[in-house]
Design a protein around this motif. Structure first.
Motif, short mmCIF file in Angstrom:
data_model
loop_
_atom_site.label_atom_id
_atom_site.label_comp_id
_atom_site.label_asym_id
_atom_site.label_seq_id
_atom_site.Cartn_x
_atom_site.Cartn_y
_atom_site.Cartn_z
N ASN A 1 0.85 -1.19 0.00
CA ASN A 1 0.00 0.00 0.00
C ASN A 1 0.89 1.24 0.00
O ASN A 1 2.07 1.18 0.35
N VAL A 2 0.31 2.37 -0.40
CA VAL A 2 1.09 3.60 -0.51
C VAL A 2 0.80 4.50 0.70
O VAL A 2 -0.34 4.88 0.94
N THR B 1 -3.62 6.12 4.73
CA THR B 1 -4.96 5.54 4.78
C THR B 1 -5.22 4.81 3.47
O THR B 1 -4.73 5.22 2.42
N TYR B 2 -6.01 3.74 3.55
CA TYR B 2 -6.33 2.98 2.34
C TYR B 2 -7.49 2.05 2.65
O TYR B 2 -7.89 1.87 3.82
N VAL B 3 -8.01 1.42 1.61
CA VAL B 3 -9.06 0.40 1.75
C VAL B 3 -8.42 -0.94 1.46
O VAL B 3 -7.82 -1.14 0.40
N GLN C 1 -8.66 1.42 6.41
CA GLN C 1 -7.56 1.31 7.35
C GLN C 1 -6.82 2.65 7.41
O GLN C 1 -6.63 3.31 6.40
N SER C 2 -6.40 3.03 8.60
CA SER C 2 -5.63 4.25 8.76
C SER C 2 -4.50 4.00 9.77
O SER C 2 -4.75 3.56 10.90
N TYR C 3 -3.27 4.28 9.35
CA TYR C 3 -2.11 4.16 10.24
C TYR C 3 -1.44 5.52 10.42
O TYR C 3 -0.29 5.59 10.86
N SER C 4 -2.13 6.58 10.08
CA SER C 4 -1.59 7.92 10.28
C SER C 4 -1.30 8.12 11.77
O SER C 4 -2.12 7.79 12.64
N GLY C 5 -0.12 8.65 12.08
CA GLY C 5 0.28 8.86 13.46
C GLY C 5 1.02 7.68 14.06
O GLY C 5 1.57 7.80 15.16
N LYS C 6 1.06 6.54 13.37
CA LYS C 6 1.76 5.36 13.87
C LYS C 6 3.24 5.42 13.51
O LYS C 6 3.66 6.14 12.60
N THR C 7 4.03 4.62 14.21
CA THR C 7 5.47 4.53 13.94
C THR C 7 5.74 3.45 12.91
O THR C 7 5.20 2.34 13.03
N PRO C 8 6.55 3.71 11.90
CA PRO C 8 6.90 2.67 10.92
C PRO C 8 7.61 1.49 11.58
O PRO C 8 8.25 1.65 12.62
N PRO C 9 7.51 0.30 10.98
CA PRO C 9 8.16 -0.87 11.56
C PRO C 9 9.68 -0.73 11.59
O PRO C 9 10.28 -0.06 10.76
N ASN C 10 10.29 -1.38 12.59
CA ASN C 10 11.74 -1.52 12.72
C ASN C 10 12.49 -0.21 12.93
O ASN C 10 13.69 -0.13 12.68
N VAL C 11 11.80 0.82 13.41
CA VAL C 11 12.46 2.11 13.67
C VAL C 11 12.47 2.35 15.18
O VAL C 11 11.43 2.65 15.76
N GLN D 1 2.94 -1.86 11.00
CA GLN D 1 2.50 -0.47 11.10
C GLN D 1 1.32 -0.24 12.04
O GLN D 1 1.02 0.91 12.37
N ASP D 2 0.64 -1.31 12.48
CA ASP D 2 -0.44 -1.10 13.44
C ASP D 2 0.08 -0.88 14.85
O ASP D 2 -0.68 -0.53 15.77
#
Length: 287
Positions: A71-72, A110-112, A119-129, A164-165
């Motif tokens: 997803n983008v 955000t995406y479907v 689904q929305s992961y805005s405000g979340k931390t990217p994985p492995n960071v 990302q969740d």
């Protein structure tokens, strides 16, 4: 000395366009970086330090939802500071270290999904960071006929998320390395100016930790390497170039000891076992 820099870049979307959905746009991933800081050097040149602050922004970042779907993320941002220092307080003794504090977030993601759910992961931390990384080391060089240097390193990596969740956390870990090397002058090996024989023990305490989690396979992680012992030889030729280290095959040159572990292990929720936005812990626990 004060310094500042600004950079922009763009790179292709993903290596394999066939893993994109028909509805996923094919876009360039762009980035913008600001960095500013100060570098200090003592009058006797025995101590130096660097302080820097950075701000990184990336747009149109392709983030894996599974092993075959991406997803983008419209925008990601990372901000932080880094501090590094090194000192030679007395002849032969070297001390150094660095720390980094990072805040990385999805700004617009955000995406479907394939089931038609928003689904929305805005405000979340990217994985492995991780939010915090620290390294430190010390060594002492003995001024003998055959100069010998011994030292040790410690590395700490903070908690990270494997998806990302942000529901599963890979625990922070700290590992230690030890090393020693001897420099042999030309008199012992004609034809080369200097030969260095090095010995290193990685993960000295044989710690079990998760080094990385693949967001595309959230039930698996890659474990860090167990304790290993390595011996290498390198040569500095008369023309000033250093010959590539060529360890001989066999236990005398490279031996690995420790618990027998698989590279990839299943992630068990609620069980804690324990590279960047700017950089890379235990097996995991549910947040």
């Amino acid at each position: 000395m004060l310094y500042s820099q600004y950079a922009t870049a763009a790179d292709p979307t993903v290596a394999n366009i066939f893993i994109l959905r028909p509805t996923t746009p094919l876009l360039l991933t762009t980035s913008r970086t600001y960095e500013t800081g100060v570098k200090l050097l003592s009058a006797d040149k025995r101590a130096e330090a660097t302080f820097s602050a950075f701000d990184i922004e990336r747009k149109n970042v392709y983030v894996p939802e599974s092993g075959i779907l991406f997803n983008v993320a419209g925008k990601m941002a990372s901000k932080g500071v880094e501090i590094a220092a090194a000192v030679n307080p007395v002849a032969g003794l070297k001390l150094w270290g660095n720390v980094a504090f990072v805040q990385s977030r999805f700004i617009d993601f955000t995406y479907v999904d394939g089931n038609g759910d928003f689904q929305s992961y805005s405000g979340k931390t990217p994985p492995n960071v991780p939010n915090f990384i620290a390294n430190a080391g010390a060594s002492y060089r003995f001024d003998t006929k055959l100069p010998v240097e011994i030292g040790g390193l410690v590395r700490h990596v903070g908690d990270r998320f494997n998806f990302q969740d942000n529901l599963v956390t890979m625990d922070a870990y700290t590992i230690f390395d030890a090393f020693a090397f001897v420099d042999i002058p030309k008199a012992y090996f004609p034809g080369v100016d200097q030969t260095r024989i090095s010995f290193r023990v990685r993960n000295l305490t044989n710690k079990l930790y998760a080094a990385w989690g693949d967001p595309g396979y959230t039930d698996q992680i890659i474990l860090g390497a167990p304790r290993s012992r390595i011996a290498t030889r390198s040569r500095l030729r008369s023309n000033g170039s250093r010959g590539s280290p060529r360890p001989r095959r066999g236990r005398s040159c490279h031996a690995t000891v420790g618990r027998n572990r698989k590279s990839i292990a299943p992630l068990k929720p609620r069980v804690s076992r324990a590279i960047d936005q700017r950089n890379l812990a235990s097996i995991g626990r549910n947040a």
